[in-house]
Structures are given as C-alpha cells and as structure tokens.
Write a protein that holds these residues in place. Structure first.
Motif, PDB file in Angstrom:
ATOM      1  N   ASP A 131       0.824  -1.208   0.000  1.00  0.00           N
ATOM      2  CA  ASP A 131       0.000   0.000   0.000  1.00  0.00           C
ATOM      3  C   ASP A 131       0.867   1.270   0.000  1.00  0.00           C
ATOM      4  OD1 ASP A 131      -2.464   1.099  -0.006  1.00  0.00           O
ATOM      5  OD2 ASP A 131      -2.630   1.203   2.194  1.00  0.00           O
ATOM      6  N   GLU A 132       1.882   1.263   0.880  1.00  0.00           N
ATOM      7  CA  GLU A 132       2.744   2.435   1.036  1.00  0.00           C
ATOM      8  C   GLU A 132       3.448   2.764  -0.283  1.00  0.00           C
ATOM      9  OE1 GLU A 132       5.241   1.705   4.406  1.00  0.00           O
ATOM     10  OE2 GLU A 132       6.401   3.530   3.989  1.00  0.00           O
ATOM     11  N   PHE A 133       3.976   1.699  -0.899  1.00  0.00           N
ATOM     12  CA  PHE A 133       4.683   1.881  -2.174  1.00  0.00           C
ATOM     13  C   PHE A 133       3.730   2.401  -3.246  1.00  0.00           C
ATOM     14  CE2 PHE A 133       5.599   0.006  -6.348  1.00  0.00           C
ATOM     15  CZ  PHE A 133       6.830   0.560  -6.607  1.00  0.00           C
ATOM     16  N   MET A 134       2.532   1.820  -3.286  1.00  0.00           N
ATOM     17  CA  MET A 134       1.581   2.217  -4.329  1.00  0.00           C
ATOM     18  C   MET A 134       1.164   3.680  -4.146  1.00  0.00           C
ATOM     19  SD  MET A 134       1.421  -0.246  -6.412  1.00  0.00           S
ATOM     20  CE  MET A 134       0.194   0.297  -7.563  1.00  0.00           C
ATOM     21  N   ASN A 135       1.042   4.133  -2.889  1.00  0.00           N
ATOM     22  CA  ASN A 135       0.672   5.525  -2.646  1.00  0.00           C
ATOM     23  C   ASN A 135       1.780   6.485  -3.062  1.00  0.00           C
ATOM     24  OD1 ASN A 135      -1.835   4.956  -1.702  1.00  0.00           O
ATOM     25  ND2 ASN A 135      -1.181   4.741   0.435  1.00  0.00           N
ATOM     26  N   LEU A 142      -0.828  -3.661  -9.559  1.00  0.00           N
ATOM     27  CA  LEU A 142      -0.717  -3.955  -8.130  1.00  0.00           C
ATOM     28  C   LEU A 142       0.739  -4.346  -7.877  1.00  0.00           C
ATOM     29  CD1 LEU A 142      -3.857  -6.301  -7.830  1.00  0.00           C
ATOM     30  CD2 LEU A 142      -3.784  -3.867  -7.392  1.00  0.00           C
ATOM     31  N   ALA A 143       1.273  -3.951  -6.732  1.00  0.00           N
ATOM     32  CA  ALA A 143       2.671  -4.289  -6.452  1.00  0.00           C
ATOM     33  C   ALA A 143       2.769  -5.065  -5.153  1.00  0.00           C
ATOM     34  CB  ALA A 143       3.510  -3.024  -6.356  1.00  0.00           C
ATOM     35  N   MET A 144       3.580  -6.130  -5.186  1.00  0.00           N
ATOM     36  CA  MET A 144       3.878  -6.863  -3.946  1.00  0.00           C
ATOM     37  C   MET A 144       5.038  -6.151  -3.268  1.00  0.00           C
ATOM     38  SD  MET A 144       3.802 -10.750  -5.347  1.00  0.00           S
ATOM     39  CE  MET A 144       3.775 -11.602  -3.774  1.00  0.00           C
TER      40      MET A 144
END
Ligand code: ASN
Length: 578
Positions: A52-56, A72-74
């Motif tokens: 979530d943090e990375f995607m934001n 989506l990123a893992m």
C-alpha cells in the motif's frame, strides 16, 4: 524506490488470469457464489500481496505504460524482486465445475496475446476441475518459455482461516521470480507439474498431489527448486498455442460386472479417444470375450484408447495376462499418466487433424510435456562414471554421495559456461547427458550458458542450447537477456536464431529509447541495424519524449537519419519541447 529496507534489484511483471473458484467467492444464503470484483478488493487489504505504502508513493507516470489493467505491487521480496501484477477478471467468473473446453481456449489465447508483455502468468481457477484445465493447457501451450502457474483455494480469501492468501502469494512469487517453463499448479506449499497433478482431497488444504512425480518446488524456509526436474521443450521453436481441441473424448472406468452393452454404447461414434481406467497395473478381465471384442472393434475403427490405472500411484506395465489382453486389443499403455492428463492429451492430439492415425498414436505413447515416465532401456548414466568430476572429488578427499553431489552441482555449471564460451558443442552435449542444467548460471551475475554463447557469437552452441531447453527470457544481473548480448556484440545470425525461437526485447520502451538515442548520437548505423533485426520500435521515446531521429537530426548524423527514415520512423513525433 526502497520502502521496506530491502533493496529492489529487479522488477518483474505477472499477468493474473482470474477465471473463478472458491478463492474469490462470497457466502450468500449459506452457499458460496462467485462475486465480481470481490477478489481484487480483498487482495488490496493484504500487506503481503499489496504494498500500500509503495503504491501511494508511486506516481501515476511511473506506473507501467500501455496496460489497461490496474497495476498492483507486492512488497520487495527477500530476493530483492518487486513483483508487479495485473488481474484480468473473466466475465463471468465461474465455479470450475462449469468449465468447458472453450474456457481452456480463452485462457490459452490470453496467454498468447500477452506473452511478450509479461515475465510470467498466474491462472486463478476453482479446484474442482483445475487438474483438467492445467493438464489441457500444458498441451495447448507449445514451446512454452515462461512460467504459467495455476492456483486457487479451498476456502475464500476473505475468511479468517483461509488457504487462498498463501496459495496466491506462492504462485505470484514463483511466476515473478523463476522461469519454470511449464504449466504448473501451486497449492499448499508445493509447485507440481500441472499434467501430473490431481485433486485428492475435498476437505483438506492439501487438496492436490502429484502421485508419480515429486514437487518441482517446495516452499520451506527457503524456496527449493528442483531444477533438474523441470521439463524443457525444444526452445529453438517459437511459442505457439494450439486451440483445436477435440471434444469427442471420454473416461471409462472398468468395474466388476460391467456389461458389453455399456462398453459398446460408450465407444460408439462420434467417440474418438477414450481413457480406459483399469485395475492395478493396467489389468482387465481376460475371461470376458464380449468386452474385449467391443474394445477391439473400436480400436480397429481408429478410436484411440489409453490404458490408465485406477490406482493413484504407479504405472501401467504388461506384467499380467490380464494386462496383455488389452495391448493385443490395440489399447495404448498410458504408463503413469493421470486420467486428467491422458484425457486432455487425447483432446489435443486428436485436434491435430493434419497427423495420420499412426502419428497420433505415436504422440500418445511418447512423453511430450513431461506427463508420463518412459521406461529406459539403457542404464541411466551415473555421475560416478564421470572421471573428471570423480578426480576432482578425490583430490578434495570427498567420499560421501552428498558431498559428491555438492561438487557436481558446483562444477557442472562452470563446465557448461566454459563449453558455451569456446563453442564446444560436443562437450555441451556430454555435460547435458550427465545432468547439467542448460539454464544454470555460473556466477554472481546470473549469466547462463546461452548468454555466454550469444556474447561470444558461437552459433552452433546457441542452437544446441535452445534445442535442449535453454530459456531466451533469462535476464542477468544487468537486466540483459541473451538477445541483448547478441545485439550488443553484433552477432546477426544469432539475433535471427533467437528471434525465430521467440526471443523478444524485454527492456522497457524508455530504457530502449535511451540506448537507441545514444547510438543515434554516435551515428552507429551498424548497431541500429542489429536492433532492427531484433524488431525494435524506432519510434520509442526517452524521458523527454525524444526519439532516436530527434537526436540524429540534432547531431547532423545523415546516415542514421536515412536509416531511421527507411525503417518506418515517424518524422512528425514531437518531444516535450514541442
Ligand atoms: N467448487 C469450487 C470450484 O472448483 C471449489 C474450489 O475452488 N475450492 O470452483
């Protein structure tokens, strides 16, 4: 970008084809039903699947271009890999009991149409008929060079205790980290060869097993990949998809007292291929002329019948008179094939309408995707026969077989690289016969024998490696593929061979543009020609939307301008400065 403290050394892209199954179902009025959009919303709540943090923090312009599916990123894995994945939800999503041959074709075509754009594929599927679909796809995808991993779950991912979370996680990790060029099935910590797997439990999380072949990968504290066991097709041919599956196939299970009328009704036209599930090692009654007559009549008419055992473990062998009688009736022994593999193989082979009946029977008998064990007449080669490795082992004072195996594992890749580098095909062949992995990288930089042969321009070694399953998709530590090496070292013939084998450029269009602009600035027409052989798009743009043509014009590099214009470059493209 580094968020979790682990450095991102590599990124990979996985396409997830979500066909349905319990994993994304919701309980409504006491029964599970597929629910559109539900799975993706649940995944985004799970930190191990969605960073979530990375995607934001990731700006939209960083997000991958030309993809209509949400990215989506893992989180970055302990191997330093950031897996990006994109879920294509089918319409409608199905309970797998409702799957048909046309669903297999849809999955196969989706993989075909997206093959060059992703590093690997995950297929989310219901468990009930997963063994059939995974087996069918293993045949339909010909000369596969990327990982295709099926998974699903017994309990939906939104429930507190569920297996969907770990299964999807494991499947994404495998597809995003490893090139296992098979259609496989991941469940409960194990990756199985798809056409060897079968559903063995309706009520346990260990729903699948591969009774006659150990798992290809086991997810323990460490991920253990059995590289020696991976099936590799002849990679000198391009990846293709076979979609003409024959529906006139069936499964007939013998039971004591089965009537000749039942068998007759089952085998009559339009039936063209049947899996006969027999007793034990492939036995049928030899005191029932009426049954055998029906079977004989069918094989004479050209119906292909495969003998598979009703037992979970062990192969069909001609040990008893009750087994030989079927062989005499024209039934083909199915060795240790699962009924699912045998049935879908029939559908695939019968769909090859250009083959004669003899050729079809030959394909059924042979191992074409690792689906059956062929009895070896020759004695298997043993490492102990290898004098060189034995000599090294003895000089190191090694005696136990475990230590010996260690030496073997350490030496074979090095020897493969040396042979690839000097272009010694005979040695390559000898090493492969001794069990060397054609894809094993020798050193810290992750370079495989194919990288080395491509770099050195050893055409025959390249051909040999491709024919023995070398992957064209591997990237070394510097993100270079064998095709990149062949381009860089200007080996035209090898670029052509790799292209014919389905190799494609794997760098992003910006990375490619930066390199092409550099070459255009230096007026390196010969290098640009190599890229053209590799089918590059010369209209790609760098960060300022400048194309190689912009750069060549600026530098007054007339030869490069002429070359680019000759190769369909759009002279009207504008950069960010207009
Ligand atoms: N009925 C479900 C299906 O096959 C079972 C499952 O996925 N666990 O779609």
């Amino acid at each position: 970008m580094e968020v979790s403290g682990t450095k991102c050394l590599r990124e990979s892209r996985v396409l997830v084809l979500y066909t349905g199954g319990t994993i994304g179902m919701k309980k409504i009025d006491g029964a599970y039903h597929p629910k559109t959009g539900f799975l993706q919303s649940q995944i985004k709540r799970l930190p191990m699947l969605y960073d979530d943090e990375f995607m934001n923090e990731r700006s939209t312009c960083e997000a991958s271009d030309n993809c209509s599916l949400e990215e989506l990123a893992m989180p970055i894995s302990t191997h330093g890999v950031r897996v990006f994945y994109y879920i294509k939800e089918y319409c409608p999503i199905k309970d797998s009991s409702n799957m048909t041959i046309s669903d297999w074709i849809e999955i196969a075509l989706d993989i075909k149409n997206n093959y060059d754009s992703y590093d690997g594929f995950v297929v989310i599927h219901g468990t009930d008929t997963m063994a059939y679909s995974v087996s069918a796809l293993s045949f339909m995808l010909e000369n596969l060079g990327k990982s295709v991993v099926f998974t699903g779950s017994q309990v939906p991912i939104y429930e507190q205790r569920n297996d969907g979370r770990d299964n999807l996680l494991g499947a994404l990790v495998i597809a995003g980290h490893y090139i296992i060029p098979e259609v496989s099935l991941y469940f409960a910590g194990c990756l199985y060869r798809g056409n060897r797997s079968t559903k063995v439990s309706a009520g346990s999380f260990d729903a699948f097993d591969s009774p006659n072949l150990p798992p290809l990968v086991t997810m323990k504290v460490k991920i253990e990949v059995q590289w020696d066991a991976i099936f590799r097709s002849n990679n000198s041919k391009k990846f293709t998809v076979h979609t003409n599956m024959n529906p006139n196939i069936g499964l007939l299970r013998l039971f004591p007292g089965i009537t000749a009328e039942t068998v007759h009704a089952f085998l009559k036209s339009p039936m063209m291929g049947v899996v006969l599930q027999t007793y034990g090692t492939g036995n049928a009654p030899n005191n029932r002329d009426d049954l055998i007559t029906e079977i004989k009549k069918a094989t004479k008419r050209g119906v292909i019948i495969i003998n598979c055992t009703q037992c979970l473990h062990g192969p069909v062998v001609d040990q008893y008179a009750t087994g030989k009688i079927l062989l005499d009736a024209g039934v083909i022994p199915g060795s240790d094939m699962t009924p699912e593999a045998a049935l879908t193989k029939l559908s695939y082979v019968l769909g090859k309408t250009d083959l004669s009946l003899n050729q079809k029977q030959e394909l059924i008998r042979n191992n074409i995707r690792g689906e059956l064990t062929v009895a070896h007449t020759k004695e298997q080669f043993s490492l102990k026969d290898n004098s060189f490795i034995e000599a090294v082992a003895s000089s190191l004072k090694i005696s136990s077989s475990k230590e010996m195996e260690f030496v073997r594992q350490a030496l074979l890749p090095v020897l493969m690289s040396c042979a690839a580098s000097s272009g010694n095909v005979e040695t390559l062949e000898e090493l492969v016969n001794q069990g060397a992995d054609v894809n094993a990288s020798t050193n810290y930089d992750g370079r495989t024998p194919l990288h080395i042969a491509c770099m050195e321009g050893n055409t025959e070694a390249v051909k040999f490696l491709l024919e023995h399953g070398a992957s064209t998709q591997v990237k070394d530590r510097f993100k270079s593929s064998p095709l990149d090496d062949a381009i860089k070292f200007r080996h035209k013939e090898i670029v052509k061979i790799l292209r014919k084998a389905g190799a494609h450029l794997m760098k992003t269009s910006i990375e490619t543009a930066v390199e092409l602009c550099r070459l255009a600035a230096k007026n390196r027409v010969e290098d640009l020609h190599m890229w053209q052989l590799a089918n590059v798009d010369f209209n790609c743009c760098d960060y300022d939307k400048r194309t190689p043509l912009h750069v060549a014009v600026c530098r007054n590099n007339v030869e490069t301008v002429a070359f680019l214009l000759e190769h369909r470059v759009d002279p009207y493209l504008r950069d960010v400065f207009g």
